[in-house]
Design an enzyme around this catalytic site. Sequence first.
Site: not given
Ligand SMILES: C[S@@+](CC[C@H](N)C(=O)[O-])C[C@H]1O[C@@H](n2cnc3c(N)ncnc32)[C@H](O)[C@@H]1O
Length: 296
Positions: A22, A140, A145, A178, A196
């Site tokens: 991101y 989410g 990730h 998923r 959503y």
């Molecule tokens: C797909 S977004 C979902 C955000 C929210 N939960 C939603 O449903 O809208 C995934 C989030 O996970 C965070 N993320 C990914 N890897 C991470 C990590 N190692 N530590 C903390 N946050 C992380 C990303 O920065 C991102 O904001």
Amino acid sequence: MADNTIRTRSLGTAVEGIRDQYADGKAAKVWEIFIGDQNSRTKNYKNFLLDLLRKKGCKRILDVACGTGVDSIMLLEEGFDVTSTDASDKMLKYALKARWNRRKVPEFDNWVIEEANWLTLYEDIEQLIGDGFDAVICLGNSFAHMLDSFGDQREQKQAFRNFEKCLKPGGFLLIDHRNYDNIIDTGRTNPKSIYYNSNHMIDIKTSVMYTGGKPALVILDYLIDTTASFGKNEFITENNISEFRLSYYPHRLKVFNSMLVNTFGENAYHEIYGDFKSLNEVENPNFYIHYIEKTL
Ligand SMILES: C[S@@+](CC[C@H](N)C(=O)[O-])C[C@H]1O[C@@H](n2cnc3c(N)ncnc32)[C@H](O)[C@@H]1O
């Protein structure tokens, strides 16, 4: 095997290179468009989460993947005491803005937002943990990730340990992913979101990459229709279709389960839902949601 399956033996460096997906701000911007009106959560999801938190008498919630703050905001509006963390400052920017705009509402004024990576979560927020949170949520499809840079899932296990340490005894972790078993088998991703009521999603192009014969990376290209959302925007193409790419580790349900059980212990109460229903009600869910308790 689906056409869009890619096999490669040199994924190690690719996985190493993908850290904060991101970081350039593009995904954060388009994510805000994708999730649309923050009030338009699907009824199933909202009811499931609120009923569960209330049934378990939860008050203090830690949202460890708060992103732009969409779940946290819903919980604040419902009167919960929320602490929100995320690794991406680009995503947190939206949450911080929402807190500022609504600072006259006591719940929002008390909303704690911190930048924290799951790998260092416990140290990052130690002073905020107190006796532990009633619930930690990671929703989410966020957890996927975290890629498996070393091939032994050590980072995922470390993140689980940190989530567990943030909970009070008897508290629970709610975490989703998923249905990657299905994505691996079919090479396709169902674009319908269970979270959503997004009017903007057109499709999700899916690529599955292999290393050593094992699925190691899933790349999802989200096609979002931004026509109704924004005016001129640097990320939006001429036809108002915005495409952004996110990469995920394809968690097999069985492996994910055993990592959770190893962290929380054999005796921990663990339940799995499919698209917020019990697993015998839904044959091939889009998402699995795990509920696991920290033993007393
Ligand atoms: C797909 S977004 C979902 C955000 C929210 N939960 C939603 O449903 O809208 C995934 C989030 O996970 C965070 N993320 C990914 N890897 C991470 C990590 N190692 N530590 C903390 N946050 C992380 C990303 O920065 C991102 O904001």
